[in-house]
Design a protein around this motif. Structure first.
Motif, PDB file in Angstrom:
ATOM      1  N   GLU A   9       9.301   3.435  -9.113  1.00 15.29           N
ATOM      2  CA  GLU A   9      10.078   2.584  -8.278  1.00 15.29           C
ATOM      3  C   GLU A   9      11.456   3.945  -8.098  1.00 15.29           C
ATOM      4  OE1 GLU A   9      11.448   1.354  -5.987  1.00 15.29           O
ATOM      5  OE2 GLU A   9      10.169  -0.440  -5.665  1.00 15.29           O
ATOM      6  N   ALA A  10      12.448   3.540  -7.038  1.00 20.54           N
ATOM      7  CA  ALA A  10      13.225   4.282  -6.755  1.00 20.54           C
ATOM      8  C   ALA A  10      14.761   4.428  -7.552  1.00 20.54           C
ATOM      9  CB  ALA A  10      13.940   4.083  -5.335  1.00 20.54           C
ATOM     10  N   SER A  23      15.479  10.029  -5.094  1.00 14.42           N
ATOM     11  CA  SER A  23      15.637  10.187  -3.826  1.00 14.42           C
ATOM     12  C   SER A  23      14.243  10.379  -3.016  1.00 14.42           C
ATOM     13  CB  SER A  23      16.496  11.316  -3.115  1.00 14.42           C
ATOM     14  OG  SER A  23      16.169  12.551  -3.630  1.00 14.42           O
ATOM     15  N   THR A  24      13.316  10.828  -4.165  1.00 16.83           N
ATOM     16  CA  THR A  24      12.030  11.158  -3.584  1.00 16.83           C
ATOM     17  C   THR A  24      10.994  10.183  -3.381  1.00 16.83           C
ATOM     18  OG1 THR A  24      11.130  11.632  -5.927  1.00 16.83           O
ATOM     19  CG2 THR A  24      11.927  13.567  -4.525  1.00 16.83           C
ATOM     20  N   PHE A  25      11.483   8.890  -4.002  1.00 17.74           N
ATOM     21  CA  PHE A  25      10.533   7.475  -3.852  1.00 17.74           C
ATOM     22  C   PHE A  25      11.261   6.823  -2.595  1.00 17.74           C
ATOM     23  CE2 PHE A  25       8.959   3.524  -4.925  1.00 17.74           C
ATOM     24  CZ  PHE A  25       7.987   3.877  -5.430  1.00 17.74           C
ATOM     25  N   PHE A  26      10.666   7.014  -1.623  1.00 21.11           N
ATOM     26  CA  PHE A  26      11.018   5.777  -0.660  1.00 21.11           C
ATOM     27  C   PHE A  26      12.488   6.227   0.063  1.00 21.11           C
ATOM     28  CE2 PHE A  26       7.766   2.493  -0.349  1.00 21.11           C
ATOM     29  CZ  PHE A  26       7.667   2.544   1.093  1.00 21.11           C
ATOM     30  N   MET A  27      12.783   7.498  -0.404  1.00 20.09           N
ATOM     31  CA  MET A  27      14.249   8.005   0.098  1.00 20.09           C
ATOM     32  C   MET A  27      15.346   7.078  -0.757  1.00 20.09           C
ATOM     33  SD  MET A  27      14.874  10.592   1.596  1.00 20.09           S
ATOM     34  CE  MET A  27      16.714  10.526   1.797  1.00 20.09           C
ATOM     35  N   GLN A  77       3.513   5.943  -2.691  1.00 18.55           N
ATOM     36  CA  GLN A  77       4.533   6.566  -3.195  1.00 18.55           C
ATOM     37  C   GLN A  77       4.270   6.970  -4.779  1.00 18.55           C
ATOM     38  OE1 GLN A  77       7.755   7.622  -1.760  1.00 18.55           O
ATOM     39  NE2 GLN A  77       6.390   7.637   0.088  1.00 18.55           N
ATOM     40  N   ARG A  78       3.796   5.796  -5.662  1.00 23.10           N
ATOM     41  CA  ARG A  78       3.524   5.937  -6.971  1.00 23.10           C
ATOM     42  C   ARG A  78       2.533   7.016  -7.256  1.00 23.10           C
ATOM     43  NH1 ARG A  78       3.418  -0.431  -8.810  1.00 23.10           N
ATOM     44  NH2 ARG A  78       5.645  -0.912  -9.079  1.00 23.10           N
ATOM     45  N   ARG A  79       1.669   7.175  -6.396  1.00 22.51           N
ATOM     46  CA  ARG A  79       0.550   8.430  -6.821  1.00 22.51           C
ATOM     47  C   ARG A  79       1.363   9.702  -6.420  1.00 22.51           C
ATOM     48  NH1 ARG A  79      -2.593   4.603  -4.350  1.00 22.51           N
ATOM     49  NH2 ARG A  79      -2.718   5.440  -2.304  1.00 22.51           N
ATOM     50  N   LYS A  80       2.075   9.766  -5.496  1.00 24.30           N
ATOM     51  CA  LYS A  80       2.607  11.027  -5.016  1.00 24.30           C
ATOM     52  C   LYS A  80       3.774  11.395  -5.743  1.00 24.30           C
ATOM     53  CE  LYS A  80       5.061  12.990  -0.934  1.00 24.30           C
ATOM     54  NZ  LYS A  80       5.698  12.429   0.469  1.00 24.30           N
ATOM     55  N   ASP A 139       0.880  -1.271   0.019  1.00 24.39           N
ATOM     56  CA  ASP A 139      -0.020   0.055  -0.034  1.00 24.39           C
ATOM     57  C   ASP A 139       0.994   1.361  -0.050  1.00 24.39           C
ATOM     58  OD1 ASP A 139      -2.408  -1.451  -0.024  1.00 24.39           O
ATOM     59  OD2 ASP A 139      -2.316  -1.606   2.273  1.00 24.39           O
ATOM     60  N   LYS A 140       1.889   1.129   0.829  1.00 27.34           N
ATOM     61  CA  LYS A 140       2.829   2.335   0.791  1.00 27.34           C
ATOM     62  C   LYS A 140       3.493   2.672  -0.468  1.00 27.34           C
ATOM     63  CE  LYS A 140       4.092   2.606   5.839  1.00 27.34           C
ATOM     64  NZ  LYS A 140       5.026   2.471   6.766  1.00 27.34           N
TER      65      LYS A 140
END
Length: 842
Positions: A287-288, A308-312, A279-282, A274-275
């Protein structure tokens, strides 16, 4: 004049060749107040700062009218003016604005909230905590302050005057129906004010970004235009993959690989998928990391960017899979790899599977490197944890952006675990450079061209097999520059074909006939100092001994003007050498070699090679400034260049430890030699040191081991190695860069087992006999050559190198080019054999 509200300015009598200037207008504060209150409309004011004469303009009722619809006024109709002023004129200007009939609002910062001029203002508006010129010239701060006080006029003075030329600021002010004026002359506000306007439309939507370094807020577009750096402090904003692709690759060349791989959840971690969806919608990313292929200045390369904006930017199974696949596809296609890293480390929600990505990607990097392919890692902020401990620092060249965070354990983890206070600047790019962990810090605006040259240098080193007449793009320093200027693709093209071989005139015709040929061979040997037969030929010339056919040399050249001229040159050269030996002696050579004005290794590197890119560090402990190394072009030939560097002035000499390398310097040179061998690049070394540094800390870190490793590695290098002794050649510290196929020595350089002072101290217990020791050790170039230790004495010209640097440099370049030419085409086995045989003679 005092009853006028604005003035027109003339520029004096124009030159005959120049058209007469148009009338220009500058406002008095009363005129600004009248217009803003709707009392009148004046002509548009334009720049008049350099005008010398002015005349009053009478009131014209035709200009009466409102400044603009919707202007905000108090109930009493008084204009609010934000007076952006500082310094000694602030008090007078605020009073003048009030006298003109406007309510003057003064900006301030909390650290200057008791400034005397603030008492002269109708009101105050706070811009921030701490004063800075940048704050008072910041569009967002000024517009926000104007909105806070309901200003319909902004008056720019002092440092704020910079905003008069910022289109985005003026466009936003116009959109808000705020008039902007600046002083005609910043030193004399009484001369009048200019209206500031722009034809650039305001953005439909204000998009502001805050610099985390200085705290100022800027227009997002202005930040992007500066490579996503702060217009004020230069601090770096983080860039996403779209920006990286746009700034680095040739336009329209990126083709993405492996997008949309299905996610995994190896631990069935609650809420993890779900996270991922959130992250994909945000972010709009899946992916990172993004991978693919593109071109940099026309050079096709595999290309990856971590997000860095995707799950750091954390590394899970899909991140590792994409990067490993990128390396394998690059290996299969014979492509170099450029990878931008930015990550918080392993992804905790995937446990050990995340940890295994470090090994999986490392295996792929190894396969790529084993194929002789180049990998450049570019470290961005932040790069930590498992990414740092794997592919981020595994590049053949590791670059990093200024001030980027690079570390394995996070600072909070270190503090919490071992309760240790960390030094200032810990784990920054600058810290990494100082400790030898990366090759270079490269500013963002220079990254594209640096990567282009690195790619070209490595691509040009790759062997090619072409039939005669085939054409292939030749990568060169000038070609890459043209490609960068053109946007993409701009290399030279040549046709490979056998070169014609010149006839040596053995049939008796041509330059000087058979006797001229004999003289040429002798003279060439004498003047080049490059033949093992030179000693016999020198005796032959001096004593007029018979040649092999029984005739004396003098008799052979009788009647041959060209041969006599060549012998005359040879005799002059020998006379000069003999005089040097008799007059200067070994001790004079020592003094010449130590002359503080003598050109250093860096001088020769900068003038002999094109596009030198310095690579720092031993990747273990430190970067030793006593050794300079990197890659460069010698014509169209990529080379690795390494030199012992003393420094050009006292401050630099101290920084470089006076050219005495420490273990890290030799380990850096060894790393660069191994890299050159991997990419089949010749190596050129410059030797100039009184010896390896002999301090206790160097001994603790293995000084002897480091030199030994260099000697062993150089003995087996399978690429051509050429060394030049250009100053002092002291002991094993010098030999560590001189186990070469060809060794040249400048005529005023020295080479010895130990310094003459040390030699005299050990053998005679008298350091003052250093001059005698120099003579006994036969340190000067001609003695060293006579012993067969160097292959050639390189002339410095009519004067020593410190008085004649350009001519000396040209001679060194000629030696290097000739030596590499002689070694070209030899196999690795041949080069190793030649090197072993060379040193077996001693």
């Amino acid at each position: 004049m005092t009853d006028k509200t604005y003035y027109t300015y003339g520029n004096g009598k124009p030159a005959a060749s120049e058209p007469a200037p148009e009338p220009e207008v500058a406002y008095r504060l009363e005129g600004i107040a009248n217009e803003a209150s709707g009392a009148r409309q004046a002509p548009n004011g334009v720049a008049a700062a350099d005008l010398s004469e002015y005349t009053g303009v009478s009131h014209d009722e035709a200009h009466v009218g409102a400044l603009s619809e919707g202007t905000d006024f108090d109930d009493d109709g008084v204009t609010h003016a934000l007076v952006m002023t500082q310094g000694r004129t602030a008090r007078a200007l605020l009073l003048a604005v009030s006298d003109a009939g406007m309510r003057a609002y003064a900006p301030y910062t909390k650290d200057h909230d008791h400034a005397a001029h603030l008492r002269c203002a109708y009101g105050r508006v706070c811009l921030g905590e701490t004063y800075s010129d940048a704050l008072f010239a910041n569009s967002h701060a000024v517009l926000s302050a104007a909105a806070e006080v309901g200003a319909s006029v902004i008056l720019l003075d002092g440092v704020s005057r910079e905003l008069a030329g910022v289109d985005s600021f003026l466009a936003r002010a116009q959109k808000r129906q705020i008039e902007v004026f600046c002083t005609v002359d910043p030193e004399s506000p009484a001369l009048g004010w200019m209206r500031c306007a722009t034809d650039v439309p305001a953005p439909a939507e204000d998009r502001w970004v805050t610099c985390k370094h200085c705290g100022l807020v800027f227009d997002e577009r202005s930040v992007a235009e500066r490579y996503h750096t702060c217009p004020s402090c230069g601090g770096y904003f983080r860039m996403d993959s779209n920006a990286r692709i746009a700034f680095t690759l040739d336009a329209g060349t990126f083709e993405e690989w492996d997008a949309g791989l299905p996610e995994t959840d190896p631990l069935a971690f609650p809420g993890y998928l779900d996270k991922i969806d959130m992250q994909r919608r945000k972010t709009g990313l899946d992916e990172a990391v993004r991978t693919g292929v593109g071109e940099i200045a026309g050079i096709r390369t595999a290309f990856g960017v971590m997000e860095s904006t995707f799950f750091m930017g954390s590394m899970g199974a899909i991140v590792g899979e994409r990067i490993a696949r990128m390396f394998d596809r690059a290996t299969e296609a014979g492509l170099p790899v450029v990878l931008f890293t930015a990550s918080g480390g392993a992804r905790m929600q995937e446990g050990l599977v995340s940890l295994m990505q470090m090994a999986k990607v490392s295996c792929a990097v190894d396969r790529h490197g084993a194929a002789g392919l180049f990998y450049a890692s570019v470290i961005c902020d932040p790069t930590t944890g498992g990414v740092t401990a794997s592919f981020a620092t595994q590049g053949d060249v590791v670059l990093i952006e200024p001030h980027a965070l690079l570390g394995f354990a996070g600072q909070r983890v270190i503090r919490d675990t071992i309760r240790q206070e960390l030094p200032a600047g810990f784990q920054t790019a600058e810290f990494a450079l100082q400790h030898g962990l990366i090759d270079a810090i490269v500013a963002r605006e220079d990254l594209r061209q640096t990567l282009a040259h690195l790619l070209a240098l490595h691509e040009a080193s790759r062997p090619t097999t072409l039939a005669a007449g085939e054409s292939e793009a030749i990568l060169s320093y000038a070609g890459v520059n043209r490609a960068l200027e053109a946007g993409k693709r701009g290399y030279d093209h040549v046709v490979y074909a056998p070169l014609p071989v010149a006839d040596d005139a053995e049939d008796g015709e041509g330059d000087g006939g058979p006797i001229g040929a004999i003289a040429r061979k002798i003279v060439d040997a004498v003047t080049s100092n490059g033949s093992a037969e030179k000693r016999a030929q020198r005796v032959m010339l001096r004593n007029e001994l018979d040649s092999e056919d029984g005739a004396s040399l003098s008799a052979q050249v009788e009647g041959d003007d060209q041969a006599r001229a060549r012998l005359k040159i040879a005799a002059a050269q020998m006379a000069k050498e003999d005089a040097a030996e008799e007059v200067n002696g070994a001790w004079t050579s020592v003094q010449m070699a130590r002359n503080t004005h003598r050109p250093t290794s860096k001088y020769y590197i900068d003038r002999i090679f094109d596009g030198f890119i310095e690579l720092h560090g031993d990747r273990m402990f430190a970067d030793d400034g006593a050794i300079v190394g990197g890659v460069a072009w010698l014509g169209n030939q990529p080379v690795t260049v390494i030199g012992e560097e003393k420094g050009a002035d006292l401050q630099e000499r101290i920084k470089r430890n006076f050219g005495c390398p420490q273990p890290e310097g030799y380990r850096k040179s060894l790393r660069l030699m191994r890299q050159a061998e991997k990419f089949n690049r010749p190596i050129v070394c410059f030797v100039d040191t009184q010896g390896a540094y002999c301090g206790a800390d160097s001994e603790e870190r293995g000084q002897g081991n480091a030199i030994a490793d260099n000697l062993l590695a150089m003995a087996g290098l399978r690429v051509p190695v050429v060394s030049v002794l250009c100053g002092e050649g002291g002991s094993g510290g010098a030999l560590a860069l001189a186990v070469s196929n060809k060794v040249g020595m400048q005529e005023h350089a020295v080479y010895s087992v130990l310094s003459p002072e040390g030699f005299a101290s050990i053998l005679w217990k008298d350091r003052s006999r250093a001059d005698e020791a120099a003579a006994v050790m036969r340190m000067n170039a001609h003695d060293v050559y006579e012993m067969g230790i160097v292959d050639e004495v390189i002339p410095e010209g009519d004067k020593p190198a410190h008085e004649n640097p350009e001519e000396a440099c040209a001679a060194v370049r000629d030696f290097i080019v000739r030596s590499l030419g002689e070694l070209a085409g030899r196999s690795g086995d041949e080069l190793v054999k030649l090197r072993h045989e060379r040193f077996a003679r001693f």
